[in-house]
Design a protein around this motif. Structure first.
Motif, mmCIF file in Angstrom:
data_model
loop_
_atom_site.group_PDB
_atom_site.id
_atom_site.type_symbol
_atom_site.label_atom_id
_atom_site.label_comp_id
_atom_site.label_asym_id
_atom_site.label_seq_id
_atom_site.Cartn_x
_atom_site.Cartn_y
_atom_site.Cartn_z
ATOM 1 N N VAL A 69 -14.401 -4.704 11.346
ATOM 2 C CA VAL A 69 -13.873 -4.801 9.979
ATOM 3 C C VAL A 69 -14.837 -5.625 9.131
ATOM 4 O O VAL A 69 -15.301 -6.690 9.548
ATOM 5 N N ASP A 70 -15.107 -5.140 7.938
ATOM 6 C CA ASP A 70 -15.928 -5.877 6.982
ATOM 7 C C ASP A 70 -14.999 -6.706 6.094
ATOM 8 O O ASP A 70 -14.259 -6.170 5.272
ATOM 9 N N PHE A 71 -15.055 -8.013 6.259
ATOM 10 C CA PHE A 71 -14.196 -8.916 5.494
ATOM 11 C C PHE A 71 -14.837 -9.367 4.194
ATOM 12 O O PHE A 71 -14.233 -10.131 3.434
ATOM 13 N N GLY A 72 -16.049 -8.898 3.913
ATOM 14 C CA GLY A 72 -16.736 -9.345 2.709
ATOM 15 C C GLY A 72 -17.315 -10.731 2.907
ATOM 16 O O GLY A 72 -17.041 -11.407 3.902
ATOM 17 N N GLU A 97 -16.020 -22.942 5.281
ATOM 18 C CA GLU A 97 -14.697 -22.497 5.707
ATOM 19 C C GLU A 97 -14.327 -21.245 4.924
ATOM 20 O O GLU A 97 -14.680 -21.104 3.753
ATOM 21 N N ALA A 98 -13.628 -20.323 5.579
ATOM 22 C CA ALA A 98 -13.231 -19.087 4.901
ATOM 23 C C ALA A 98 -12.084 -18.447 5.659
ATOM 24 O O ALA A 98 -11.932 -18.627 6.872
ATOM 25 N N VAL A 99 -11.258 -17.675 4.933
ATOM 26 C CA VAL A 99 -10.153 -16.929 5.534
ATOM 27 C C VAL A 99 -9.958 -15.657 4.715
ATOM 28 O O VAL A 99 -10.136 -15.654 3.500
ATOM 29 N N ALA A 100 -9.623 -14.564 5.408
ATOM 30 C CA ALA A 100 -9.448 -13.293 4.713
ATOM 31 C C ALA A 100 -8.441 -12.416 5.446
ATOM 32 O O ALA A 100 -8.333 -12.461 6.670
ATOM 33 N N VAL A 101 -7.713 -11.624 4.666
ATOM 34 C CA VAL A 101 -6.803 -10.605 5.190
ATOM 35 C C VAL A 101 -7.203 -9.284 4.546
ATOM 36 O O VAL A 101 -7.337 -9.210 3.321
ATOM 37 N N VAL A 102 -7.421 -8.257 5.374
ATOM 38 C CA VAL A 102 -7.867 -6.952 4.870
ATOM 39 C C VAL A 102 -6.949 -5.859 5.391
ATOM 40 O O VAL A 102 -6.678 -5.786 6.597
ATOM 41 N N LEU A 103 -6.456 -5.013 4.485
ATOM 42 C CA LEU A 103 -5.688 -3.817 4.851
ATOM 43 C C LEU A 103 -6.534 -2.584 4.574
ATOM 44 O O LEU A 103 -7.135 -2.464 3.508
ATOM 45 N N GLU A 104 -6.574 -1.659 5.545
ATOM 46 C CA GLU A 104 -7.214 -0.357 5.376
ATOM 47 C C GLU A 104 -6.178 0.710 5.685
ATOM 48 O O GLU A 104 -5.617 0.735 6.791
ATOM 49 N N ALA A 105 -5.887 1.566 4.706
ATOM 50 C CA ALA A 105 -4.809 2.541 4.856
ATOM 51 C C ALA A 105 -5.268 3.919 4.414
ATOM 52 O O ALA A 105 -6.141 4.052 3.555
ATOM 53 N N GLU A 106 -4.631 4.942 5.015
ATOM 54 C CA GLU A 106 -4.956 6.331 4.694
ATOM 55 C C GLU A 106 -3.676 7.137 4.543
ATOM 56 O O GLU A 106 -2.659 6.823 5.169
ATOM 57 N N GLY A 107 -3.756 8.173 3.712
ATOM 58 C CA GLY A 107 -2.621 9.070 3.543
ATOM 59 C C GLY A 107 -2.913 10.105 2.487
ATOM 60 O O GLY A 107 -4.074 10.426 2.212
ATOM 61 N N GLU A 108 -1.851 10.617 1.887
ATOM 62 C CA GLU A 108 -1.982 11.620 0.826
ATOM 63 C C GLU A 108 -1.069 11.258 -0.332
ATOM 64 O O GLU A 108 -0.049 10.591 -0.154
ATOM 65 N N ALA A 136 0.823 -1.210 0.000
ATOM 66 C CA ALA A 136 0.000 0.000 0.000
ATOM 67 C C ALA A 136 0.854 1.256 0.000
ATOM 68 O O ALA A 136 0.421 2.306 -0.494
ATOM 69 N N GLY A 137 2.074 1.176 0.523
ATOM 70 C CA GLY A 137 2.942 2.343 0.573
ATOM 71 C C GLY A 137 3.236 2.941 -0.790
ATOM 72 O O GLY A 137 3.522 4.142 -0.899
ATOM 73 N N ALA A 138 3.157 2.135 -1.844
ATOM 74 C CA ALA A 138 3.440 2.634 -3.192
ATOM 75 C C ALA A 138 2.398 3.645 -3.663
ATOM 76 O O ALA A 138 2.646 4.402 -4.607
ATOM 77 N N PHE A 139 1.223 3.690 -3.013
ATOM 78 C CA PHE A 139 0.162 4.600 -3.432
ATOM 79 C C PHE A 139 0.260 5.978 -2.781
ATOM 80 O O PHE A 139 -0.435 6.902 -3.188
ATOM 81 N N PHE A 140 1.109 6.115 -1.752
ATOM 82 C CA PHE A 140 1.134 7.345 -0.966
ATOM 83 C C PHE A 140 2.455 8.091 -1.089
ATOM 84 O O PHE A 140 3.519 7.477 -1.163
ATOM 85 N N SER A 141 2.359 9.422 -1.056
ATOM 86 C CA SER A 141 3.553 10.235 -0.829
ATOM 87 C C SER A 141 3.682 10.542 0.663
ATOM 88 O O SER A 141 4.775 10.788 1.169
ATOM 89 N N ASP A 142 2.546 10.530 1.380
ATOM 90 C CA ASP A 142 2.516 10.700 2.829
ATOM 91 C C ASP A 142 1.626 9.592 3.394
ATOM 92 O O ASP A 142 0.404 9.640 3.274
ATOM 93 N N TYR A 143 2.245 8.582 3.981
ATOM 94 C CA TYR A 143 1.561 7.364 4.436
ATOM 95 C C TYR A 143 1.262 7.541 5.925
ATOM 96 O O TYR A 143 2.146 7.456 6.758
ATOM 97 N N ARG A 144 -0.016 7.771 6.266
ATOM 98 C CA ARG A 144 -0.335 8.106 7.647
ATOM 99 C C ARG A 144 -0.763 6.915 8.490
ATOM 100 O O ARG A 144 -0.256 6.724 9.589
ATOM 101 N N LYS A 145 -1.743 6.142 8.024
ATOM 102 C CA LYS A 145 -2.314 5.094 8.857
ATOM 103 C C LYS A 145 -2.438 3.783 8.072
ATOM 104 O O LYS A 145 -2.720 3.799 6.882
ATOM 105 N N ALA A 146 -2.255 2.680 8.779
ATOM 106 C CA ALA A 146 -2.499 1.365 8.174
ATOM 107 C C ALA A 146 -2.928 0.394 9.266
ATOM 108 O O ALA A 146 -2.363 0.382 10.361
ATOM 109 N N ALA A 147 -3.941 -0.393 8.969
ATOM 110 C CA ALA A 147 -4.394 -1.449 9.864
ATOM 111 C C ALA A 147 -4.640 -2.695 9.034
ATOM 112 O O ALA A 147 -5.325 -2.639 8.003
ATOM 113 N N VAL A 148 -4.074 -3.811 9.468
ATOM 114 C CA VAL A 148 -4.276 -5.086 8.778
ATOM 115 C C VAL A 148 -5.035 -6.017 9.708
ATOM 116 O O VAL A 148 -4.652 -6.194 10.874
ATOM 117 N N SER A 149 -6.099 -6.606 9.205
ATOM 118 C CA SER A 149 -6.949 -7.478 10.018
ATOM 119 C C SER A 149 -7.076 -8.842 9.342
ATOM 120 O O SER A 149 -7.155 -8.934 8.119
#
Length: 363
Positions: free
Chosen positions: A201-204, A282-293, A144-157
C-alpha cells in the motif's frame, strides 16, 4: 466529560481536544492523582479558564470510580485498563453516565456485548472502537459506499511511524499480539487469511509504500451485509525490521504457549527497537482502496487521512464523534461501534477541520 487516563499520551490529547472543540467541562481522572492534577492545571493555563478539574479514579478499585463518574455525563476510557473494562462500564452505568472507549483488544467487544441488554435498559449511549485504529476503518468503508450502486471490494490499511513509550500501552499491545488472528471476507464468508494475502500500500509521504498484514477488526464484521460488499479486509503495516521480524514473531510464539508470557521483556525490546531502528519523523495514515460500479460504470475510490502525531490522530476521531454526540445525532441508547453510529460524510469533513490531511479520489 471525564477522561480516565486523561494525562497519558492519548488521554492528554483527548483532554485537550475536548476543551478546544467542545463547550464541555473536563475531569482528568486516573490512579496517579498528582499527574491528573498537573494536567488539569496545565490545561486551565493553556485555555485561560477553569473548565478542567481532576479526580482520583482507579479502574482496579471500583469504589474509587463512583464519585468522579457520578459527576460526569460521559466517561471516556483512554487508559490501558482493558482488563477492567467490565468494572469501568458497570461503574458508568451505575452513575448514569454514557461511555466511550478507544481500546484496541478484541476481547473488549465481547465483554461489552455481555452488558448490552443492561445498557439498553438504562437508556445510555455506550460507544466502543473509537480512535483511528480501531475506529476509522469502518468509517471509511461506510463513507465509500455512498459512491457505489454496486460495492464490490474494500481494503483499509493503517500505518504509523512512532516511538513506543514504556508503560501499560505497550504491555497491552504485546499481549494482544499473542492473540493475533487475521480474516478476510471473500466468497460470502469470513475466512482465515494467510501469507498470500499480504498487500503493498502506498501511504503517501513520508511513509511511502509499505507491506501490510491482514488483521481482524470486529468493527468490520457486519459491514459486508450492511453494505453489500463482496470482498473486505483490514490491514496493518509493520513498524521496522527489528520489531517485525524479531519482536513480533517472539510475541506470537510465547503468546501461543501462554497468554502474556514474557510480555515485560518483549515490551522492553519493542520500546528499544521502535526507537533504535525508526526512520526520522513521526507519521500515521489510514488508506481505503475500494472498487465497484455506479450507473453501470467501473469506479474506484481511494480515501486517505494522515497526520504527523499519533496521539493527536487518536484524539481527532474522538473529537469528530463528540460533535455528533453533543448535537444528539450520535446519542442513541444502546451499545455501538463508533464507525457504525456516526454520519460518515460529516465525520470525514470534521476530521479535516480538526487538522488531519484528508484526500478523497474518485476515478
Amino acid at each position: 466529560m471525564l477522561v480516565l487516563g486523561g494525562y497519558g499520551g492519548a488521554g492528554s490529547a483527548i483532554s485537550r481536544a475536548i476543551l478546544k472543540n467542545t463547550p464541555a467541562d473536563l475531569i482528568v481522572a486516573g490512579r496517579r492523582d498528582e499527574k491528573a492534577k498537573a494536567m488539569a492545571e496545565e490545561l486551565n493555563r493553556e485555555f485561560s479558564g477553569d473548565r478542567a478539574s481532576w479526580a482520583f479514579a482507579d479502574a482496579s478499585d471500583p469504589p474509587t470510580l463512583a464519585e468522579p463518574f457520578g459527576r460526569a455525563d460521559l466517561v471516556i476510557a483512554a487508559a490501558t485498563t482493558t482488563s477492567f473494562v467490565e468494572t469501568t462500564a458497570r461503574a458508568a452505568m451505575e452513575a448514569g453516565a454514557d461511555y466511550l472507549d478507544i481500546h484496541y483488544p478484541e476481547q473488549v467487544v465481547a465483554v461489552l456485548e455481555g452488558l448490552a441488554p443492561d445498557i439498553e435498559r438504562a437508556g445510555l449511549t455506550f460507544v466502543t472502537r473509537a480512535g483511528f485504529l480501531p475506529g476509522l476503518p469502518s468509517v471509511f468503508v461506510r463513507r465509500a459506499g455512498a459512491f457505489f450502486s454496486d460495492y464490490r471490494k474494500a481494503a483499509v490499511s493503517v500505518a504509523m511511524r512512532s516511538d513506543f513509550d514504556p508503560g501499560g500501552a505497550v504491555l497491552e499491545f504485546v499481549e494482544t499480539l499473542g492473540d493475533y488472528s487475521a480474516e478476510i471476507f471473500r466468497g460470502g464468508e469470513w475466512r482465515r487469511a494467510g501469507y498470500r494475502d499480504l498487500r503493498k500500500v502506498d501511504f503517501g509521504p513520508p511513509l511511502g509504500e509499505m507491506t501490510c498484514y491482514p488483521t481482524t477488526l470486529s468493527e468490520m464484521r457486519d459491514l459486508p451485509a450492511r453494505q453489500g460488499i463482496e470482498e473486505l479486509a483490514a490491514y496493518v503495516a509493520g513498524l521496522n525490521w527489528f520489531v517485525d521480524y524479531v519482536v513480533t514473531p517472539l510475541a506470537f510464539l510465547l503468546g501461543g504457549v501462554k497468554r502474556g508470557l514474557g510480555k515485560k521483556q518483549l515490551a522492553w525490546l519493542m520500546v528499544w527497537g521502535s526507537k533504535r531502528f525508526k526512520a526520522p519523523g513521526e507519521a500515521v495514515a489510514v488508506v481505503l482502496e475500494a472498487e465497484g460500479e455506479t450507473d453501470g460504470e467501473e469506479l474506484s475510490v481511494r480515501m486517505a487521512a494522515r497526520h504527523d502525531d499519533v496521539y493527536e490522530f487518536t484524539a481527532m476521531p474522538v473529537a469528530a464523534f463528540l460533535a455528533q454526540y453533543l448535537d444528539g445525532t450520535a446519542k442513541l441508547p444502546g451499545l455501538w461501534m463508533m464507525g457504525h453510529l456516526v454520519d460518515t460524510a460529516r465525520f470525514v469533513e470534521e476530521l479535516e477541520r480538526l487538522g488531519a490531511e484528508v484526500e478523497v479520489e474518485v476515478g
